[in-house]
Design a protein around this motif. Structure first.
Motif, PDB file in Angstrom:
ATOM      1  N   VAL A 239       0.867  -1.170   0.000  1.00  0.00           N
ATOM      2  CA  VAL A 239       0.000   0.000   0.000  1.00  0.00           C
ATOM      3  C   VAL A 239       0.910   1.228   0.000  1.00  0.00           C
ATOM      4  CG1 VAL A 239      -1.816   1.247   1.212  1.00  0.00           C
ATOM      5  CG2 VAL A 239      -1.789  -1.259   1.248  1.00  0.00           C
ATOM      6  N   THR A 240       0.722   2.088  -0.976  1.00  0.00           N
ATOM      7  CA  THR A 240       1.534   3.295  -1.130  1.00  0.00           C
ATOM      8  C   THR A 240       0.613   4.501  -1.044  1.00  0.00           C
ATOM      9  OG1 THR A 240       2.940   2.050  -2.658  1.00  0.00           O
ATOM     10  CG2 THR A 240       3.208   4.432  -2.654  1.00  0.00           C
ATOM     11  N   ASP A 241       1.087   5.586  -0.415  1.00  0.00           N
ATOM     12  CA  ASP A 241       0.250   6.785  -0.341  1.00  0.00           C
ATOM     13  C   ASP A 241       1.086   8.039  -0.553  1.00  0.00           C
ATOM     14  OD1 ASP A 241       1.017   8.170   2.247  1.00  0.00           O
ATOM     15  OD2 ASP A 241       0.492   6.218   3.067  1.00  0.00           O
ATOM     16  N   ASN A 242       0.396   9.154  -0.740  1.00  0.00           N
ATOM     17  CA  ASN A 242       1.079  10.428  -0.958  1.00  0.00           C
ATOM     18  C   ASN A 242       0.964  11.342   0.264  1.00  0.00           C
ATOM     19  OD1 ASN A 242      -1.600  11.206  -1.073  1.00  0.00           O
ATOM     20  ND2 ASN A 242      -1.406  12.438  -2.935  1.00  0.00           N
ATOM     21  N   GLY A 243       0.826  10.745   1.427  1.00  0.00           N
ATOM     22  CA  GLY A 243       0.710  11.527   2.664  1.00  0.00           C
ATOM     23  C   GLY A 243       2.069  11.975   3.191  1.00  0.00           C
ATOM     24  N   ARG A 244       2.093  12.419   4.435  1.00  0.00           N
ATOM     25  CA  ARG A 244       3.302  12.985   5.037  1.00  0.00           C
ATOM     26  C   ARG A 244       4.323  11.946   5.474  1.00  0.00           C
ATOM     27  NH1 ARG A 244      -0.853  16.025   6.993  1.00  0.00           N
ATOM     28  NH2 ARG A 244      -1.115  14.710   8.819  1.00  0.00           N
ATOM     29  N   GLY A 245       3.936  10.703   5.564  1.00  0.00           N
ATOM     30  CA  GLY A 245       4.859   9.701   6.089  1.00  0.00           C
ATOM     31  C   GLY A 245       4.933   9.779   7.607  1.00  0.00           C
ATOM     32  N   LEU A 246       5.842   9.019   8.183  1.00  0.00           N
ATOM     33  CA  LEU A 246       6.037   9.026   9.637  1.00  0.00           C
ATOM     34  C   LEU A 246       6.905  10.216  10.035  1.00  0.00           C
ATOM     35  CD1 LEU A 246       6.924   5.242  10.126  1.00  0.00           C
ATOM     36  CD2 LEU A 246       4.710   6.336  10.510  1.00  0.00           C
ATOM     37  N   ALA A 247       6.979  10.472  11.330  1.00  0.00           N
ATOM     38  CA  ALA A 247       7.836  11.554  11.821  1.00  0.00           C
ATOM     39  C   ALA A 247       9.298  11.274  11.460  1.00  0.00           C
ATOM     40  CB  ALA A 247       7.675  11.703  13.330  1.00  0.00           C
ATOM     41  N   MET A 248       9.663   9.997  11.434  1.00  0.00           N
ATOM     42  CA  MET A 248      11.012   9.592  11.032  1.00  0.00           C
ATOM     43  C   MET A 248      10.934   9.018   9.630  1.00  0.00           C
ATOM     44  SD  MET A 248      12.229   7.589  14.477  1.00  0.00           S
ATOM     45  CE  MET A 248      13.910   7.348  13.916  1.00  0.00           C
ATOM     46  N   HIS A 249      11.895   9.384   8.776  1.00  0.00           N
ATOM     47  CA  HIS A 249      11.898   8.879   7.413  1.00  0.00           C
ATOM     48  C   HIS A 249      12.969   7.815   7.243  1.00  0.00           C
ATOM     49  CE1 HIS A 249       8.910  11.774   6.466  1.00  0.00           C
ATOM     50  NE2 HIS A 249       9.699  12.796   6.657  1.00  0.00           N
ATOM     51  N   GLY A 250      12.678   6.864   6.378  1.00  0.00           N
ATOM     52  CA  GLY A 250      13.601   5.761   6.137  1.00  0.00           C
ATOM     53  C   GLY A 250      12.813   4.478   5.946  1.00  0.00           C
ATOM     54  N   THR A 251      13.542   3.380   5.857  1.00  0.00           N
ATOM     55  CA  THR A 251      12.919   2.068   5.712  1.00  0.00           C
ATOM     56  C   THR A 251      13.081   1.317   7.027  1.00  0.00           C
ATOM     57  OG1 THR A 251      13.396   2.040   3.355  1.00  0.00           O
ATOM     58  CG2 THR A 251      12.897  -0.075   4.379  1.00  0.00           C
TER      59      THR A 251
ATOM     60  N   VAL B  49       7.967  -0.683   6.503  1.00  0.00           N
ATOM     61  CA  VAL B  49       7.470   0.642   6.151  1.00  0.00           C
ATOM     62  C   VAL B  49       8.606   1.421   5.524  1.00  0.00           C
ATOM     63  CG1 VAL B  49       6.700   2.861   7.079  1.00  0.00           C
ATOM     64  CG2 VAL B  49       5.682   0.753   7.928  1.00  0.00           C
ATOM     65  N   ASP B  50       8.327   2.050   4.379  1.00  0.00           N
ATOM     66  CA  ASP B  50       9.261   2.967   3.741  1.00  0.00           C
ATOM     67  C   ASP B  50       8.609   4.338   3.826  1.00  0.00           C
ATOM     68  OD1 ASP B  50      11.357   4.059   2.326  1.00  0.00           O
ATOM     69  OD2 ASP B  50      10.560   3.499   0.378  1.00  0.00           O
ATOM     70  N   SER B  51       9.164   5.204   4.676  1.00  0.00           N
ATOM     71  CA  SER B  51       8.547   6.499   4.942  1.00  0.00           C
ATOM     72  C   SER B  51       9.401   7.627   4.370  1.00  0.00           C
ATOM     73  CB  SER B  51       8.390   6.693   6.451  1.00  0.00           C
ATOM     74  OG  SER B  51       7.919   7.984   6.744  1.00  0.00           O
ATOM     75  N   THR B  52       8.762   8.501   3.567  1.00  0.00           N
ATOM     76  CA  THR B  52       9.443   9.664   2.999  1.00  0.00           C
ATOM     77  C   THR B  52       8.548  10.879   3.197  1.00  0.00           C
ATOM     78  OG1 THR B  52       8.455   9.664   0.792  1.00  0.00           O
ATOM     79  CG2 THR B  52      10.286   8.115   1.156  1.00  0.00           C
ATOM     80  N   PRO B  53       9.094  12.086   3.005  1.00  0.00           N
ATOM     81  CA  PRO B  53       8.236  13.277   3.105  1.00  0.00           C
ATOM     82  C   PRO B  53       7.121  13.257   2.063  1.00  0.00           C
ATOM     83  CG  PRO B  53      10.557  13.883   3.145  1.00  0.00           C
ATOM     84  CD  PRO B  53      10.504  12.429   2.794  1.00  0.00           C
ATOM     85  N   ALA B  54       7.279  12.459   1.006  1.00  0.00           N
ATOM     86  CA  ALA B  54       6.279  12.406  -0.066  1.00  0.00           C
ATOM     87  C   ALA B  54       5.299  11.250   0.120  1.00  0.00           C
ATOM     88  CB  ALA B  54       6.992  12.271  -1.409  1.00  0.00           C
ATOM     89  N   GLY B  55       5.369  10.555   1.265  1.00  0.00           N
ATOM     90  CA  GLY B  55       4.420   9.484   1.509  1.00  0.00           C
ATOM     91  C   GLY B  55       5.064   8.213   2.016  1.00  0.00           C
ATOM     92  N   MET B  56       4.280   7.178   2.101  1.00  0.00           N
ATOM     93  CA  MET B  56       4.731   5.903   2.667  1.00  0.00           C
ATOM     94  C   MET B  56       4.370   4.743   1.776  1.00  0.00           C
ATOM     95  SD  MET B  56       3.930   6.217   6.772  1.00  0.00           S
ATOM     96  CE  MET B  56       3.422   4.533   6.809  1.00  0.00           C
ATOM     97  N   SER B  57       5.102   3.641   1.979  1.00  0.00           N
ATOM     98  CA  SER B  57       4.711   2.381   1.360  1.00  0.00           C
ATOM     99  C   SER B  57       5.145   1.249   2.276  1.00  0.00           C
ATOM    100  CB  SER B  57       5.321   2.219  -0.033  1.00  0.00           C
ATOM    101  OG  SER B  57       6.720   2.168   0.025  1.00  0.00           O
TER     102      SER B  57
END
Length: 125
Positions: free
Chosen positions: A76-88, A117-125
């Motif tokens: 599941v991939t989204d274009n939201g803010r992601g988590l407070a911490m970014h990374g995999t 979880v792969d979290s970036t400022p451009a969303g999560m997957s």
């Protein structure tokens, strides 16, 4: 085809419920997912979309499903803010850091699966 059609009613309901764009990837094949996992897959999709909108402010969620033997892979991939911490982050790291969707992580673990979880400022997957 028939494989994707199986998830279309759920995707339509999620679009209406959350007022966002939800798309099914070409790999979506719920018909190939073992019967015992189909309910879990649907629940994971519902929860993922809810989390993306509620916590990430997502306006788009993409869903892909792959199935093989007695396993299913749900991405599941989204274009939201992601988590407070970014990374995999793998399941153990998410648990240790107390970040990410705990119930989804625990659902995967209870089924003998893995959760990343792969979290970036451009969303999560």
């Amino acid at each position: 085809g028939e494989q994707v059609d199986d998830l279309r009613p759920l995707v339509g309901r999620l679009r209406r419920q959350w007022g966002i764009d939800v798309t099914l990837g070409k790999t979506s094949a719920i018909a190939d997912v073992p019967l015992v996992l189909r309910h879990e897959v649907r629940q994971a999709i519902r929860e993922s979309v809810a989390n993306a909108v509620r916590h990430g402010g997502a306006t788009w969620v993409g869903i892909e499903i792959g199935a093989r033997r007695q396993a299913a892979e749900v991405r599941v991939t989204d274009n939201g803010r992601g988590l407070a911490m970014h990374g995999t982050f793998g399941a153990e790291e998410l648990e240790r850091l107390r970040i990410g969707p705990r119930s989804l992580r625990e659902r995967a673990k209870s089924l003998g699966g893995d959760f990343t979880v792969d979290s970036t400022p451009a969303g999560m997957s």
